[in-house]
Design a protein around this motif. Structure first.
Motif, PDB file in Angstrom:
ATOM      1  N   UNK A 168      43.179  43.110  33.683  1.00  0.00           N
ATOM      2  CA  UNK A 168      41.935  42.806  34.411  1.00  0.00           C
ATOM      3  C   UNK A 168      41.921  41.351  34.878  1.00  0.00           C
ATOM      4  N   UNK A 169      42.348  40.443  33.967  1.00  0.00           N
ATOM      5  CA  UNK A 169      42.350  39.017  34.326  1.00  0.00           C
ATOM      6  C   UNK A 169      43.321  38.760  35.474  1.00  0.00           C
ATOM      7  N   UNK A 170      44.477  39.415  35.428  1.00  0.00           N
ATOM      8  CA  UNK A 170      45.464  39.188  36.496  1.00  0.00           C
ATOM      9  C   UNK A 170      44.947  39.737  37.814  1.00  0.00           C
ATOM     10  N   UNK A 171      44.252  40.881  37.741  1.00  0.00           N
ATOM     11  CA  UNK A 171      43.707  41.468  38.973  1.00  0.00           C
ATOM     12  C   UNK A 171      42.680  40.527  39.609  1.00  0.00           C
ATOM     13  N   UNK A 172      41.985  39.744  38.769  1.00  0.00           N
ATOM     14  CA  UNK A 172      40.957  38.845  39.311  1.00  0.00           C
ATOM     15  C   UNK A 172      41.432  37.414  39.471  1.00  0.00           C
ATOM     16  N   UNK A 173      42.732  37.188  39.326  1.00  0.00           N
ATOM     17  CA  UNK A 173      43.231  35.806  39.274  1.00  0.00           C
ATOM     18  C   UNK A 173      43.018  35.038  40.581  1.00  0.00           C
ATOM     19  N   UNK A 174      43.092  35.762  41.703  1.00  0.00           N
ATOM     20  CA  UNK A 174      42.911  35.092  43.010  1.00  0.00           C
ATOM     21  C   UNK A 174      41.617  34.280  43.027  1.00  0.00           C
ATOM     22  N   UNK A 175      40.583  34.824  42.357  1.00  0.00           N
ATOM     23  CA  UNK A 175      39.278  34.163  42.332  1.00  0.00           C
ATOM     24  C   UNK A 175      39.296  32.834  41.592  1.00  0.00           C
ATOM     25  N   UNK A 187      36.380  32.845  31.000  1.00  0.00           N
ATOM     26  CA  UNK A 187      36.166  34.195  31.525  1.00  0.00           C
ATOM     27  C   UNK A 187      36.833  35.266  30.655  1.00  0.00           C
ATOM     28  N   UNK A 188      37.826  34.878  29.857  1.00  0.00           N
ATOM     29  CA  UNK A 188      38.515  35.895  29.029  1.00  0.00           C
ATOM     30  C   UNK A 188      38.274  35.676  27.536  1.00  0.00           C
ATOM     31  N   UNK A 189      37.515  34.626  27.209  1.00  0.00           N
ATOM     32  CA  UNK A 189      37.408  34.205  25.805  1.00  0.00           C
ATOM     33  C   UNK A 189      37.016  35.352  24.868  1.00  0.00           C
ATOM     34  N   UNK A 190      36.084  36.190  25.319  1.00  0.00           N
ATOM     35  CA  UNK A 190      35.608  37.233  24.383  1.00  0.00           C
ATOM     36  C   UNK A 190      36.681  38.282  24.118  1.00  0.00           C
ATOM     37  N   UNK A 191      37.695  38.358  24.975  1.00  0.00           N
ATOM     38  CA  UNK A 191      38.757  39.353  24.762  1.00  0.00           C
ATOM     39  C   UNK A 191      39.994  38.770  24.080  1.00  0.00           C
TER      40      UNK A 191
END
Ligand SMILES: O=C(O)CCC(=O)C(=O)O
Ligand SMILES: [Fe+2]
Length: 268
Positions: A168-175, A187-191
């Motif tokens: 998911x993080x890689x899919x949103x990396x452009x942002x 943005x990923x801390x909880x995971x």
């Protein structure tokens, strides 16, 4: 046998594909003790101190004797001393020989120099922000054998993003192109999963997943080593065979194959 791989090999392999990391007891306790004791001896020598009676306690409490300003010199003296030992890399490999053979292969290339990370409690001067090594010159075929020399729990260890959250993080990396790595962390801390790796265990992980560390909030110092392994004949990226990697477990048929030459004039 019901297939080409044994049930144990299938189970471990499937686990690694699913999780992309493993924490297991070291396979050679003597090799681990030798590495830990030599590490403590080199550190004591660098600090002009006698050999410690309790190497693990000495390493845990190194912050009583050295501050952030002199830490990197100590770290370099220790890792250079270890890498100069003829037994060091064979012992390091022996810690996870069977796991590496199952997960990576029986003809391996190993990083030529093992890395060392030392993190004092509360020190923010030697952190590795969230990253994937594969984005920066490492091959996706590599795994990292990560070895704690003291109990590495919570923020005294490293964190990793599990495969689904990583995708998911890689899919949103452009942002994140014009944002900071701290924004990515938030943005990923909880995971993120903090990998508790007690002394006596190793961590094997895929550096294709986001991973890194933060300020060590535990009361003792982190000492961990890391070294990359890959299947010898899998593709290389910037880190080349002969420069960064070295073959360590060439098998007989491969040695014959590498030496083979057609007779002179054979193709004429
Ligand atoms: O030891 C850590 O905290 C991170 C290690 C790492 O990034 C690596 O070995 O690729
Ligand atoms: Fe890394």
């Amino acid at each position: 046998m019901t297939g080409f791989l044994s049930p144990d090999e299938i189970a471990l392999g499937d686990r690694f594909v699913a999780d992309q990391w493993l924490i297991l007891p070291v396979e050679d306790a003597d090799a681990l003790a030798r590495i830990r004791d030599r590490t403590a001896a080199l550190a004591a020598g660098h600090l002009g101190m006698p050999l410690p009676n309790d190497p693990q306690h000495f390493l845990d409490r190194i912050g009583d004797r050295v501050g952030p300003a002199r830490l990197n010199d100590l770290r370099l003296a220790v890792i250079q001393g270890l890498n100069a030992e003829s037994w060091f890399r064979t012992s390091y490999h022996a810690l996870a020989r069977r796991a590496l053979s199952t997960v990576v292969g029986n003809e391996l290339a190993m990083q030529r120099t093992v890395g060392l990370s030392v993190q004092l409690p509360g020190d923010d001067s030697s952190l590795l922000p969230l990253h994937c090594d594969v984005w920066d010159g490492d091959s996706p075929y590599e795994v990292v054998l990560w070895l704690p020399l003291v109990d590495c729990l919570r923020t005294k260890s490293m964190c990793i993003l599990p495969p689904a959250a990583n995708a998911r993080a890689c899919a949103g990396l452009k942002g994140f192109a014009d944002r900071t790595v701290d924004d990515l962390f938030a943005s990923v801390e909880q995971d993120l999963v903090w990998l508790d790796v007690p002394y006596g265990h190793f961590l094997l992980f895929s550096q294709n997943l986001l991973h890194g560390n933060r300020v060590n909030l535990e009361p003792a110092t982190r000492w961990s080593m890391n070294c990359r392994f890959k299947s010898l004949f899998s593709p290389y990226a910037d880190k080349r065979l002969g420069e960064f990697f070295e073959p360590i477990t060439l098998r007989a048929a491969t040695r014959l194959g590498l030496d083979f030459r057609f007779p002179d004039g054979f193709h004429d």
